[in-house]
Design a protein around this motif. Sequence first.
Motif, PDB file in Angstrom:
ATOM      1  N   ILE A 359      11.744   2.813  14.176  1.00 28.92           N
ATOM      2  CA  ILE A 359      13.006   3.011  13.464  1.00 28.92           C
ATOM      3  C   ILE A 359      13.607   1.669  13.073  1.00 28.92           C
ATOM      4  O   ILE A 359      14.107   1.490  11.955  1.00 28.92           O
ATOM      5  N   ARG A 360      13.568   0.705  13.991  1.00 26.63           N
ATOM      6  CA  ARG A 360      14.073  -0.632  13.659  1.00 26.63           C
ATOM      7  C   ARG A 360      13.237  -1.258  12.548  1.00 26.63           C
ATOM      8  O   ARG A 360      13.764  -1.952  11.674  1.00 26.63           O
ATOM      9  N   TYR A 361      11.929  -1.019  12.581  1.00 27.04           N
ATOM     10  CA  TYR A 361      11.047  -1.598  11.573  1.00 27.04           C
ATOM     11  C   TYR A 361      11.302  -0.966  10.204  1.00 27.04           C
ATOM     12  O   TYR A 361      11.272  -1.644   9.176  1.00 27.04           O
ATOM     13  N   LEU A 362      11.579   0.347  10.196  1.00 28.93           N
ATOM     14  CA  LEU A 362      11.866   1.033   8.944  1.00 28.93           C
ATOM     15  C   LEU A 362      13.102   0.465   8.255  1.00 28.93           C
ATOM     16  O   LEU A 362      13.179   0.414   7.029  1.00 28.93           O
ATOM     17  N   SER A 363      14.080   0.056   9.050  1.00 23.30           N
ATOM     18  CA  SER A 363      15.340  -0.415   8.481  1.00 23.30           C
ATOM     19  C   SER A 363      15.447  -1.937   8.456  1.00 23.30           C
ATOM     20  O   SER A 363      16.515  -2.477   8.147  1.00 23.30           O
ATOM     21  N   LYS A 364      14.364  -2.617   8.766  1.00 20.81           N
ATOM     22  CA  LYS A 364      14.403  -4.075   8.937  1.00 20.81           C
ATOM     23  C   LYS A 364      14.893  -4.809   7.696  1.00 20.81           C
ATOM     24  O   LYS A 364      15.721  -5.727   7.771  1.00 20.81           O
ATOM     25  N   TYR A 365      14.413  -4.417   6.512  1.00 18.99           N
ATOM     26  CA  TYR A 365      14.724  -5.161   5.294  1.00 18.99           C
ATOM     27  C   TYR A 365      15.705  -4.437   4.375  1.00 18.99           C
ATOM     28  O   TYR A 365      15.863  -4.840   3.219  1.00 18.99           O
ATOM     29  N   LEU A 366      16.354  -3.387   4.880  1.00 10.76           N
ATOM     30  CA  LEU A 366      17.243  -2.625   4.015  1.00 10.76           C
ATOM     31  C   LEU A 366      18.452  -3.432   3.559  1.00 10.76           C
ATOM     32  O   LEU A 366      19.048  -3.142   2.526  1.00 10.76           O
ATOM     33  N   THR A 367      18.847  -4.442   4.320  1.00 12.84           N
ATOM     34  CA  THR A 367      20.017  -5.238   3.955  1.00 12.84           C
ATOM     35  C   THR A 367      19.673  -6.409   3.036  1.00 12.84           C
ATOM     36  O   THR A 367      20.554  -7.195   2.695  1.00 12.84           O
ATOM     37  N   LYS A 368      18.418  -6.508   2.642  1.00 13.97           N
ATOM     38  CA  LYS A 368      17.996  -7.607   1.769  1.00 13.97           C
ATOM     39  C   LYS A 368      17.380  -7.043   0.501  1.00 13.97           C
ATOM     40  O   LYS A 368      16.720  -6.006   0.522  1.00 13.97           O
ATOM     41  N   SER A 369      17.582  -7.718  -0.631  1.00 13.28           N
ATOM     42  CA  SER A 369      16.918  -7.326  -1.866  1.00 13.28           C
ATOM     43  C   SER A 369      15.458  -7.739  -1.789  1.00 13.28           C
ATOM     44  O   SER A 369      15.068  -8.573  -0.961  1.00 13.28           O
ATOM     45  N   LEU A 370      14.635  -7.164  -2.659  1.00  9.32           N
ATOM     46  CA  LEU A 370      13.204  -7.456  -2.625  1.00  9.32           C
ATOM     47  C   LEU A 370      12.926  -8.934  -2.854  1.00  9.32           C
ATOM     48  O   LEU A 370      11.941  -9.477  -2.362  1.00  9.32           O
ATOM     49  N   GLY A 371      13.801  -9.588  -3.601  1.00 10.05           N
ATOM     50  CA  GLY A 371      13.569 -10.996  -3.913  1.00 10.05           C
ATOM     51  C   GLY A 371      14.133 -11.972  -2.895  1.00 10.05           C
ATOM     52  O   GLY A 371      14.001 -13.180  -3.070  1.00 10.05           O
ATOM     53  N   GLU A 372      14.744 -11.464  -1.822  1.00  9.78           N
ATOM     54  CA  GLU A 372      15.362 -12.352  -0.833  1.00  9.78           C
ATOM     55  C   GLU A 372      14.409 -12.775   0.275  1.00  9.78           C
ATOM     56  O   GLU A 372      14.818 -13.447   1.212  1.00  9.78           O
ATOM     57  N   THR A 373      13.158 -12.374   0.194  1.00  9.78           N
ATOM     58  CA  THR A 373      12.215 -12.668   1.269  1.00  9.78           C
ATOM     59  C   THR A 373      11.320 -13.856   0.944  1.00  9.78           C
ATOM     60  O   THR A 373      10.329 -14.086   1.643  1.00  9.78           O
ATOM     61  N   LEU A 374      11.654 -14.602  -0.111  1.00  9.90           N
ATOM     62  CA  LEU A 374      10.807 -15.719  -0.529  1.00  9.90           C
ATOM     63  C   LEU A 374      10.884 -16.848   0.485  1.00  9.90           C
ATOM     64  O   LEU A 374      11.941 -17.172   1.012  1.00  9.90           O
ATOM     65  N   ASP A 375       9.721 -17.452   0.735  1.00  6.63           N
ATOM     66  CA  ASP A 375       9.644 -18.514   1.744  1.00  6.63           C
ATOM     67  C   ASP A 375       8.695 -19.592   1.255  1.00  6.63           C
ATOM     68  O   ASP A 375       7.485 -19.386   1.178  1.00  6.63           O
ATOM     69  N   GLY A 376       9.236 -20.735   0.903  1.00 10.16           N
ATOM     70  CA  GLY A 376       8.394 -21.854   0.489  1.00 10.16           C
ATOM     71  C   GLY A 376       8.257 -21.959  -1.016  1.00 10.16           C
ATOM     72  O   GLY A 376       8.439 -20.988  -1.765  1.00 10.16           O
ATOM     73  N   GLN A 377       7.890 -23.156  -1.482  1.00 10.74           N
ATOM     74  CA  GLN A 377       7.775 -23.428  -2.907  1.00 10.74           C
ATOM     75  C   GLN A 377       6.657 -22.608  -3.547  1.00 10.74           C
ATOM     76  O   GLN A 377       6.817 -22.091  -4.655  1.00 10.74           O
ATOM     77  N   ALA A 378       5.523 -22.457  -2.864  1.00 12.14           N
ATOM     78  CA  ALA A 378       4.399 -21.721  -3.439  1.00 12.14           C
ATOM     79  C   ALA A 378       4.772 -20.269  -3.696  1.00 12.14           C
ATOM     80  O   ALA A 378       4.425 -19.704  -4.742  1.00 12.14           O
ATOM     81  N   GLN A 379       5.496 -19.670  -2.760  1.00 12.85           N
ATOM     82  CA  GLN A 379       5.880 -18.270  -2.945  1.00 12.85           C
ATOM     83  C   GLN A 379       6.936 -18.123  -4.035  1.00 12.85           C
ATOM     84  O   GLN A 379       6.936 -17.139  -4.789  1.00 12.85           O
ATOM     85  N   ARG A 380       7.833 -19.090  -4.142  1.00 16.85           N
ATOM     86  CA  ARG A 380       8.830 -19.036  -5.216  1.00 16.85           C
ATOM     87  C   ARG A 380       8.162 -19.164  -6.583  1.00 16.85           C
ATOM     88  O   ARG A 380       8.557 -18.498  -7.543  1.00 16.85           O
ATOM     89  N   GLU A 381       7.148 -20.020  -6.689  1.00 17.87           N
ATOM     90  CA  GLU A 381       6.416 -20.131  -7.955  1.00 17.87           C
ATOM     91  C   GLU A 381       5.644 -18.839  -8.248  1.00 17.87           C
ATOM     92  O   GLU A 381       5.553 -18.406  -9.396  1.00 17.87           O
ATOM     93  N   HIS A 382       5.105 -18.225  -7.194  1.00 12.23           N
ATOM     94  CA  HIS A 382       4.419 -16.939  -7.343  1.00 12.23           C
ATOM     95  C   HIS A 382       5.399 -15.877  -7.853  1.00 12.23           C
ATOM     96  O   HIS A 382       5.068 -15.095  -8.761  1.00 12.23           O
ATOM     97  N   ALA A 383       6.622 -15.856  -7.315  1.00 10.81           N
ATOM     98  CA  ALA A 383       7.634 -14.895  -7.755  1.00 10.81           C
ATOM     99  C   ALA A 383       8.016 -15.136  -9.210  1.00 10.81           C
ATOM    100  O   ALA A 383       8.210 -14.192  -9.979  1.00 10.81           O
ATOM    101  N   ALA A 384       8.104 -16.413  -9.612  1.00 12.10           N
ATOM    102  CA  ALA A 384       8.458 -16.732 -10.996  1.00 12.10           C
ATOM    103  C   ALA A 384       7.381 -16.231 -11.958  1.00 12.10           C
ATOM    104  O   ALA A 384       7.691 -15.683 -13.032  1.00 12.10           O
ATOM    105  N   ARG A 385       6.110 -16.397 -11.599  1.00  9.41           N
ATOM    106  CA  ARG A 385       5.030 -15.891 -12.449  1.00  9.41           C
ATOM    107  C   ARG A 385       5.034 -14.369 -12.490  1.00  9.41           C
ATOM    108  O   ARG A 385       4.752 -13.753 -13.523  1.00  9.41           O
ATOM    109  N   PHE A 386       5.358 -13.752 -11.363  1.00 12.77           N
ATOM    110  CA  PHE A 386       5.414 -12.294 -11.292  1.00 12.77           C
ATOM    111  C   PHE A 386       6.522 -11.749 -12.205  1.00 12.77           C
ATOM    112  O   PHE A 386       6.326 -10.790 -12.956  1.00 12.77           O
TER     113      PHE A 386
END
Length: 522
Positions: A359-386
């Motif tokens: 139950i905790r895992y199901l609700s873990k990311y409900l308070t964050k938008s899909l784009g708020e989980t970015l971590d690091g420059q490589a992932q941010r560049e990946h998100a920009a290309r996406f």
Amino acid sequence: MTDRKTPRAIRMAQPLARDVAEEIAKLHGVCIRPVALRRLDMTTGKSEVVDVPCGSPLESKCPPCAKRNRQLRMAQCREGWHLDEEPIITPDEPTDGQRWLVEFRADMQAKRDEEAKAGGDTSDLDAVLTGLDIEINEAGMRGNVVGRTSSKRVRSTKRRQDAPDLPKRKMASTTLGRTFEAADGRTYRPSLFVTLTLPSYGKVLNGAPIDPDAYDYVRAARDALHFSKLVDRFVQNLRRVAGYDVQYFATVEPQKRLAPHLHMAIRGTSPRAEMKQIAAATYHQVWWPQADEARFEGEHLPVWNDGTGYADPDTGEVLPTWDEALDQLGDEPMHMIRFGDQVDVKGVLAGSPDADQCIRYLSKYLTKSLGETLDGQAQREHAARFVDALRYEPCSPTCPNWLRYGVQPKNAKPGMVPGCCRSKAHKPEHLGYAGRRVLVSRKWSNKTLAEHKQDRRTWVLEALGQADEPTAPHRYVWQPVRPGDPDVAPIGVRLLRSIAERQRWRAHLRRLEELSANPQAA
């Protein structure tokens, strides 16, 4: 030399009083973005301005409201997961106002039918009927009195030859799963926790592609856009195979590679091999015009002509409408989406530590938008290309991006520009997924989220010794407050009032807890 701060530097280092008030409000669970509404009591005639919580589910906007929403969702998941009695959903009796609306619609329908038989113009009456249907829904009735009024395109439901067949069991009118009896005589009613992911689009490391040029961003973008439809197909197949009315509570979250995936709590159990077979056999075909080759881009875009719609800027040829483009479709869909090979199925018992963890895992990311989980420059560049790959992908039949591929969007209007769609699917924080983040079946906990919220309110009021008396449904009229209304205090004052009220509540609750622990202290 001694480094002395100037008075100005000392003052600039001091925190703002407004920011401190917001931090205290967060600590006390008070909404930091309250919405001021005017409440008019139709019985007494009294008018007052009331602060209503903004209700944002995102922590970045209002942490107290996001936390409260997450707790409500956790309660909703917990109450419905392991029910041992059938939920009873009995429709309310229609009110006099609802009956009058339906009778009035019957009169208008009769007039429309008479006008149609006489060969007259029925456009005005059709508009009245459409408005009445909206009014009927707003009055607390579901659906349409006359059922479907628009023709729907139907395609063959025959399964693809490259998709495995699924068994179809006779449906039982129950939402409860099977029970199992252990050797010690105890009865167990297990349920499932299932995780479904999308296929690979290229090798990734720490959430970013190893070779961005080889990563299939187009397919990843289209899969994200249509992921909600794939989930619907999975539920349909699951119910056919399970043989009963399967109920579920699911959340959609981003994987580290930014592709959406699904966590689903399912009431009842099925063999793990069968669940994986259902996931492998589930697919969704998108029967839209092709969107692989751009006909118009840059400054070379279709032009709008009143009466005909968009046309080729060079030849003046009118672009095919949405319906005309669908009539020209071939035998292959524009896109087909399927789940990946990674399917995780876990059995869960009611009241176990595993259930609480899920139950905790199901609700873990409900308070964050899909784009708020970015971590690091490589992932941010990946998100920009996406996001760049999503920019010109059509997200719906009404998306302006269809103009880029030589098709007029459904319900086309002037001013449409490819690459400027306002749908949330194209916003960076949603990463292509425009569906609901929480998916709950109708018979899950036998309560809506509003009813769970009311349960929480009732508990607090009872603990404070205040009765939550029912009020007449039309006693209060709520109106938005205009900017600059003199009755609305500054936001700082409103926050302080709410903090003081919350402090009084908590002091009272603490006193009640002390009395219950030590009755002699009373």
